[in-house]
Write a protein that holds these residues in place. Structure first.
Motif, PDB file in Angstrom:
ATOM      1  N   LYS A 106       6.617  15.065   8.975  1.00  0.00           N
ATOM      2  CA  LYS A 106       5.834  13.838   8.799  1.00  0.00           C
ATOM      3  C   LYS A 106       6.211  12.881   9.925  1.00  0.00           C
ATOM      4  N   ILE A 127       9.263  15.463   0.094  1.00  0.00           N
ATOM      5  CA  ILE A 127      10.448  14.804   0.639  1.00  0.00           C
ATOM      6  C   ILE A 127      11.668  15.642   0.279  1.00  0.00           C
ATOM      7  N   MET A 168       8.981  15.166   4.792  1.00  0.00           N
ATOM      8  CA  MET A 168       9.826  14.053   5.226  1.00  0.00           C
ATOM      9  C   MET A 168      11.260  14.436   4.838  1.00  0.00           C
TER      10      MET A 168
END
Length: 94
Positions: free
Chosen positions: A93, A37, A72
Motif C-alpha cells: 500500500k 494490515i 500495509m
C-alpha cells in the motif's frame, strides 16, 4: 514446512508448522475489501533464521495478489521485508 492461511471476520493469520510443532504465526487485520494490515509476526526460537517469517509473508502476499488487494505492513518484521525485497512491492500500500 507447511504454511496455512486462516481468516474469519476482520482477522486472519498465516501459521507455519513443522509436523505437529508450530514454527510461527503472522497475523493481519482486514481493513476493507482492498487492504490488509500485517500487525504481528512471531517465530518460535527453534526456527529463528530459517526463513519462517519470510515464508509466511510470501503466503500472505500470494493471497493479496489472488484477491487484488494491498498490504500495509505495520509489523516491524514485515515492514523491513517490504523495504528489502522488490519482488513483493507490487502489493504494498503506497
Amino acid at each position: 514446512m507447511d504454511i496455512i492461511i486462516k481468516q474469519s471476520d476482520a482477522k486472519g493469520y498465516a501459521a507455519a508448522s513443522d509436523g505437529e510443532k508450530r514454527a510461527g504465526m503472522m497475523t493481519y487485520s482486514i481493513a476493507g475489501k482492498d487492504l490488509i494490515i500485517i500487525d504481528h509476526t512471531e517465530v518460535d526460537s527453534a526456527y529463528t533464521g530459517k526463513g519462517v517469517g519470510k515464508k509466511m509473508l510470501y503466503k500472505i502476499v500470494e493471497l493479496a495478489r489472488e484477491k487484488n488487494i494491498k498490504i500495509m505492513p505495520l509489523c516491524p518484521f514485515a515492514a523491513s521485508m517490504f523495504r528489502k525485497m522488490d519482488d513483493i512491492k507490487d502489493v504494498l500500500k503506497s
